[in-house]
Design a protein around this motif. Structure first.
Motif, short mmCIF file in Angstrom:
data_model
loop_
_atom_site.label_atom_id
_atom_site.label_comp_id
_atom_site.label_asym_id
_atom_site.label_seq_id
_atom_site.Cartn_x
_atom_site.Cartn_y
_atom_site.Cartn_z
N UNK A 1 -6.67 6.15 5.23
CA UNK A 1 -5.72 4.61 5.16
C UNK A 1 -5.11 4.61 4.84
N UNK A 2 -4.65 5.04 3.28
CA UNK A 2 -3.60 4.66 3.32
C UNK A 2 -2.08 4.48 3.97
N UNK A 3 -2.66 5.52 4.08
CA UNK A 3 -0.90 6.69 4.67
C UNK A 3 -0.65 5.42 5.53
N UNK A 4 -1.98 5.36 6.76
CA UNK A 4 -2.13 4.76 8.45
C UNK A 4 -1.74 2.55 7.98
N UNK A 5 -2.12 2.28 6.89
CA UNK A 5 -2.11 1.15 6.56
C UNK A 5 -0.72 0.92 6.04
N UNK A 6 0.05 1.59 5.41
CA UNK A 6 1.48 1.78 4.78
C UNK A 6 2.51 1.47 5.71
N UNK B 1 0.71 -0.85 0.08
CA UNK B 1 -0.11 0.19 0.37
C UNK B 1 0.25 1.19 -0.04
N UNK B 2 1.68 1.20 -0.52
CA UNK B 2 2.54 2.51 0.04
C UNK B 2 2.79 3.34 -1.13
N UNK C 1 -1.58 9.61 -1.89
CA UNK C 1 -2.29 10.30 -0.80
C UNK C 1 -0.90 12.02 0.33
N UNK D 1 -0.34 3.99 -2.44
CA UNK D 1 -1.13 4.66 -2.56
C UNK D 1 -1.17 5.55 -1.39
N UNK D 2 0.04 4.90 -0.46
CA UNK D 2 0.35 6.24 1.09
C UNK D 2 0.75 7.57 0.54
N UNK E 1 -9.70 9.29 5.44
CA UNK E 1 -9.17 10.03 4.45
C UNK E 1 -7.27 9.15 4.32
#
Lengths: 313, 270
Positions: free
Chosen positions: B175-180, A225-226, A232, A228-229, B173
């Motif tokens: 979600x992706x940053x926290x997941x990574x 998921x990096x 964002x 996407x991170x 909002x």
């Protein structure tokens, strides 16, 4: 936010005994403190022999947190900021300006979506020259990811009769070639710290990233998921710059073939929640012009369309 | 005597109802929220794809809350209470909000569609009841939640009114940053920065905040629904339970399709 150790110098209560107490509970940084239940933390502190000192340390961390967060503003203060600091920048394309009720709004991120040769780069170049021309001494940062920046085209948009003027326009446009997202982060962070340190007449009014999708699409995909991170985070960094430094951001997003060959934006669903305004550009071959329609806008109905012609062709 | 007093009870059902209607007033919201009986203490989530009018519904609900019940002999039907809007999307447009507020004031005065004639004093009063904070990442969101109690106490004192509505736009909002950022830590008892630990802390902080400031919570969440709508909703329902103290959820379809389902404690009001 910082590790507790680095706060020791400026905050006398966050001393080594406080740090070792925090470390025994797994708290090494201010972030860790945020993730923990501070009521429970305070209750444990109460049972310690040096509870007074620890409580003062907690209070100090709270004041650091309080300084980090954004202020709670009421509607009147927000409106005042919007009317005073967030101006509208004309792009120089009459059709687009009309559609957007004047042009690009400062504090907002506007996105142009469209297939190849729909006029995305031309709109960017025209907007850059128009902002640099009208707002003397106001800078435009042009982040060029595909070698499409053309000073000759910029010169076409400026009235050539005034030689001095062309030089002023060119002096106000700063182009940076960036070929990966990490370089873009570095450029933007550098810009942010520059703007914070030297506020004055040399203010940046507009940041253009043409195209942001070509930086982001290579890092998407795969199981992690990096990508996407990073996407964002890039979006939030641009929105933060736009809001805090009262500048407009214009990015472009190319299209790729979707299901059944129908073209769709390269940056899809997750990116959708980033831009304030999304415009769809297309080439109108019959009239030798371009079409623009609104996909997303806070006050103009989506689906509204207009035509525009890139001048100087 | 002691026992007698205990049996007598503290108040009659009628008294309790009156007290409740003052302490926890029922707010009639604009469609589509008029179909769910929302009260203080409820947590509602609006789920839908991008451009399904989630933020618009929030703004309309906020305006209903900040408008007074009556003002200079005109009936507005609001509550005259404060609203807190936590903007995680960072896309809120105050000019749009202001236009809608003016329009609502105009409507109540029988001036349809005229935004230039309005009561300036009432307008300013309502605008000041709207409280806004933006967060650029999940740590700023947590910092805001942790300090909100003290900030609200100050505002409530100065405005002589209390908060009725807490809005979060939109909850997923980061979600992706926290997941990574979920990575294993060397230290065993240090909480890792992950999606789970952040959302657990958010839920915990919100619960605590609701104890000190009883209010109605409305959060939005962006999802891509596509054609697999029915399956998606099922998946969402199972997905949401762990992360949220959620009682109600309203999934919205794209605004053009205008279909709406309301899920209330597992039942579907279509």
């Amino acid at each position: 936010m910082a590790p507790l150790k680095s706060l020791e110098q400026d905050h006398p209560h966050i001393d080594s005994s406080f740090q070792s107490f925090c470390a025994s509970l797994g708290i090494l940084s201010v972030e860790d403190f945020l993730l923990n239940d501070h009521y429970e933390f305070a209750a444990i502190a109460e049972r310690q022999p040096n509870s007074e000192r620890i409580k003062q340390g907690i209070r100090e961390i709270f004041s650091i947190i309080d300084g980090q967060r954004q202020p709670l503003l009421n509607g009147m203060e927000l409106l005042d900021d919007a009317l005073r600091n967030k101006l509208v920048l004309s792009t120089g394309c009459d059709g687009i300006d009309l559609l957007l009720e004047g042009g690009l709004r400062e504090g907002q991120l506007t996105e142009l979506v469209g297939p190849s040769s729909s006029g995305k780069t031309q709109v960017c170049l025209q907007a850059a020259s128009n902002v640099a021309k009208k707002q003397m001494g106001h800078r435009v940062i042009y982040i060029d990811t595909s070698n499409s920046f053309s000073p000759q085209r910029i010169a076409c948009f400026v009235d050539l009769a005034e030689g001095r003027r062309l030089q002023n326009v060119m002096n106000n446009i700063f182009c940076r070639s960036v070929f990966d997202i990490f370089t873009m982060f570095r450029v933007l962070h550098q810009l942010e710290s520059n703007m914070r340190s030297q506020r004055g007449p040399q203010m940046v009014r507009l940041i253009i990233v043409d195209s942001i999708s070509s930086l982001i699409t290579p890092i998407l995909g795969g199981s992690g998921s990096h990508g996407h991170a990073l996407m964002v985070s890039a979006g939030y960094l641009l929105k933060k710059l736009a809001h805090e430094h009262n500048l407009a951001v214009l990015v472009t997003n190319h299209t790729v073939g979707g299901e059944g060959g129908v073209p769709k934006p390269a940056l899809g669903e997750t990116w959708k929640s980033i831009p304030h305004v999304r415009l769809l550009l297309s080439r109108d071959r019959e009239n030798n012009g371009n079409n623009v329609s609104i996909v997303k806008h806070s006050s103009v109905a989506s689906g509204t369309t207009a035509n525009f012609v890139i001048s100087g062709r | 005597m002691e026992v007698r007093r205990w049996i007598d009870g503290d108040e009659s059902a009628g008294d309790m109802l009156t007290r409740f209607s003052i302490e926890r007033p029922f707010l009639l919201l604009l469609p589509p929220l008029h179909r769910v009986p929302l009260r203080v203490g409820n947590v509602l989530e609006l789920v839908g794809p991008s451009s399904s009018a989630k933020t618009l519904i929030l703004i309309q609900a906020a305006i209903s809350c900040i408008l007074p019940k009556d003002w200079n002999g005109v009936h507005y039907g609001g509550l005259g209470r404060l609203v807190v809007f936590i903007d995680l999307d960072c896309r809120f447009d105050i000019l749009c909000f202001s236009t809608m507020l003016k329009r609502r004031i105009g409507q109540a005065n029988g001036l349809l569609g005229k935004t230039n004639i309005y009561d300036e004093e009432l307008y300013a009063l309502c605008m000041r009841r709207f409280l806004y904070v933006r967060c650029y990442d999940s740590f700023r969101f947590l910092a805001s939640l942790k300090t909100l109690h003290y900030q609200l106490k100050q505002v409530e004192e100065s405005q002589q009114s209390s908060v009725y509505l807490l809005m979060i736009d939109s909850i997923g909002a980061f979600h992706w940053v926290e997941r990574a950022s979920s990575f294993s830590q060397s230290s065993t008892h240090r909480k890792s920065l992950s999606l789970q630990s952040v959302s657990e802390t958010v839920v915990q902080e919100m619960k605590r905040l609701l104890l000190m400031h009883p209010m109605l919570v409305i959060a939005t969440k962006t999802v891509s629904l596509g054609d697999r709508y029915a399956n998606e909703v099922q998946r969402l329902l199972s997905h949401i339970e762990y992360s949220y103290e959620l009682q109600m959820m309203i999934p919205l379809l794209d605004i053009n399709k205008l279909a709406l389902f309301i899920y209330l404690n597992g039942y579907c009001l279509h």
